[in-house]
Design an enzyme around this catalytic site. Structure first.
Site: not given
Length: 601
Positions: A179, A81, A155
């Site tokens: 997330s 990420k 996210s």
């Protein structure tokens, strides 16, 4: 065809049918063919990937398959990420104006690469990790891997979809409010959110520094756990890192808690899917399912965005936001800006309320192995999310927001699908240090979760390295691996270190009248070598284990074949009167294999 799972990759490399260069060529071709540009923010330079693969190729040529044991993630492609640092690649947190190029990778990335993994690229996310839906990014909304009309979850949106589409074998996400779990549930994969501090956060752009966790996405629990073993460990450079004492795994069934108040926000398909899974668990051998009051969990979940913890998100980016007022996504800016409403008094009062809710939750979960919840209560389309961004996002966090507040570990796994064909998942949630317990439970309960059993026992056999004082214990009978009392070691977090023999100075006797049947080990001048196993368990659990050892057995000191001494099972000499001497068999297993009862006729 997708990137193979870790076990298959290992087999291909070991057999010589694939080399790391072949894997990278496959990955680059698959990324191009799938054509999901919104998944990525930065892809690694293909030439650099081929160079990395070539170095691993050379190692495989030089060392042969032995290198696969030394490097457990040898040649495994992965993604991270883009709020996690990778040396030489921009870190944007999905905000171009925020971008910087770090000189050093995050600790977890360093550890994964040291284990042989190959970093393919950095993935899209809800800006500054603020959101659970995957639409809040200037790099585009990340579409769901199963049905592109639906949200991917966030996210950690790009990381989850990269795994679900088979572009990489695993990926790193982050988890503050869910997330690392919501995108797993919405894309039909596994999401492992470790106990806070188990993974180092050095090199992570913070969202809420006291709650943030780096997480793992994979297509199986076994793969996620293999990554966890490689990536975890105390890091003195991270103020929030800690040596987490692990709980033991269960071997005698599970007592599972589920919410009494179950909320699906009108999504009948999600409700049906969870009910199907719960019914399967109720029918599973050894499982007990209890309903508990979910009120304190739900109230804590509300505190994350309706309480002073929003101010912690503001603290993370306050200076940047002041200097770049137009750089943030409008919804993200509205949420983070709300942190300015709260005072220090609000923060302390929030902590007091949270402590009370945590105590209530602990009481409700007492006696249970874990809490089971739907990973998400509903699955909105992208259109619906954009129409009601705050409301819909809040719904997605109903079963996730409280977990880091309560210092718990969580594991999201696919489960019975919805009747409309979309994926549905459940999450196992346990107290701090339950990471291995949850992984082993998820593996054991795969039939109830409608998942095919994985052709591996890595979850059960490979606990995390100890980060606490331990003691070695020699076992000779019913506590041997696979024997009736071995669970007493496993449930105390023990792991087998080696199979060996005693020094040739012992006699072994089959004791009469013991349940289950047990042998007695006695040291003597005319002894022989006896097969034993040496197990390692935490010192904090040793006393309670010793307290359960029944007479005439005891814990004393045993001499091993190499001349060293360790704690181990011994027997009071008077107990061998009338017992059968089975020393000639060389060990308890060899004696049992002859099919002779301990009393022996």
């Amino acid at each position: 065809m997708q990137v193979p799972p870790l076990a298959e990759l290992r087999e291909r490399y070991a057999s010589g049918t694939w080399r790391p260069g072949d894997c990278i060529a496959f990955v680059l071709d698959r990324i191009a063919r799938v054509d999901r540009p919104e998944v990525w923010i930065t892809l690694a330079d293909p030439a650099a990937l081929r160079e990395r693969a070539a170095r691993l190729d050379a190692l495989l040529h030089a060392e042969g398959p032995a290198v696969l044991d030394r490097l457990p993630l040898f040649g495994v492609p992965f993604a991270v990420k883009d709020n996690i640092d990778v040396a030489g690649m921009p870190t944007t947190a999905a905000c171009p104006a925020f971008a910087y190029v770090p000189e050093r990778s995050a600790t977890v990335v360093e550890r994964l690469e040291a284990a042989g993994a190959i970093l393919v690229g950095k993935t899209n996310l809800d800006q500054f990790a603020t959101g659970l839906n995957g639409t809040r990014s200037p790099y585009g909304a990340v579409r769901n891997a199963i049905d592109p009309a639906y949200v991917s979850g966030g996210s950690s949106s790009g990381s989850a979809v990269a795994v679900a589409l088979g572009l990489v074998a695993f990926s790193l996400g982050t988890d503050t409010a869910g997330s690392g779990r919501v995108p797993a549930g919405l894309n039909g994969i596994v999401g492992l959110k470790p106990t806070r501090g188990l993974f180092s956060n050095r090199g992570l752009v913070p969202a809420c520094r006291t709650l943030d966790c780096i997480s793992v996405f994979a297509r199986s629990v076994a793969d996620a756990w293999t990554v966890t073993v490689a990536a975890s460990g105390f890091d003195a450079d991270d103020a929030f890192s800690r040596a987490v004492p692990m709980l033991g795994v269960k071997r005698r069934g599970f007592r599972i808690a589920i919410p009494r108040q179950r909320e699906f926000f009108g999504d009948a398909a999600a409700q049906q899917a969870f009910a199907t899974t719960v019914d399967a668990l109720r029918a599973a051998p050894g499982c007990t399912v209890d309903e508990i009051d979910f009120t304190p969990f739900a109230e804590a979940a509300d505190l994350l965005y309706k309480g002073p913890w929003v101010a912690e998100r503001l603290a993370a980016v306050e200076a940047f936001r002041a200097e770049h007022p137009a750089a943030l996504h409008p919804v993200v800016d509205e949420i983070i800006g709300g942190g300015a409403r709260y005072s220090a008094v609000d923060a302390f009062n929030g902590q007091y309320r949270l402590a009370a809710l945590r105590r209530e939750a602990e009481t409700l979960l007492a006696g249970h192995d874990f809490l089971l919840v739907p990973t998400t209560p509903t699955m909105p389309t992208i259109e619906a999310m954009l129409r009601e961004p705050v409301k819909r996002n809040s719904q997605l966090g109903h079963y996730t927001n409280f977990v880091n507040f309560f210092d718990m570990a969580a594991l999201a796994v696919p489960a019975a699908p919805r009747h409309d064909g979309l994926p549905a998942g459940v999450t196992l949630i346990g107290r701090a240090g339950a990471d291995h317990l949850l992984a082993a439970a998820a593996e054991a309960l795969q039939p109830a979760f409608r998942q095919e059993a994985q052709a591996t026992d890595r979850v059960a056999s490979e606990p995390l390295p100890f980060q606490e004082p331990t003691v070695l214990l020699a076992v000779v009978g019913a506590h041997l691996e696979g024997q009736p009392l071995n669970w007493q070691l496993l449930e105390r977090g023990a792991r087998k270190r080696l199979a060996t023999t005693t020094a040739p100075r012992y006699r072994l006797y089959a004791l009469a009248g013991t349940v289950p049947p047990k042998p007695g080990l006695v040291r003597g001048a005319d002894g022989v070598a006896i097969d034993i196993e040496v197990w390692e368990l935490p010192v904090r659990r040793f006393g309670e284990f010793v307290a359960e050892v029944p007479a005439p057995l005891a814990i004393g000191s045993v001499e091993l074949a190499d001349g060293s001494w360790t704690k181990g099972f011994v027997c009071e000499p008077q107990a061998i009167d009338g017992a059968r001497d089975i020393s000639a068999f060389g060990g308890w297993r060899a004696f049992l294999a002859r099919g002779i009862s301990p009393e022996g006729a």
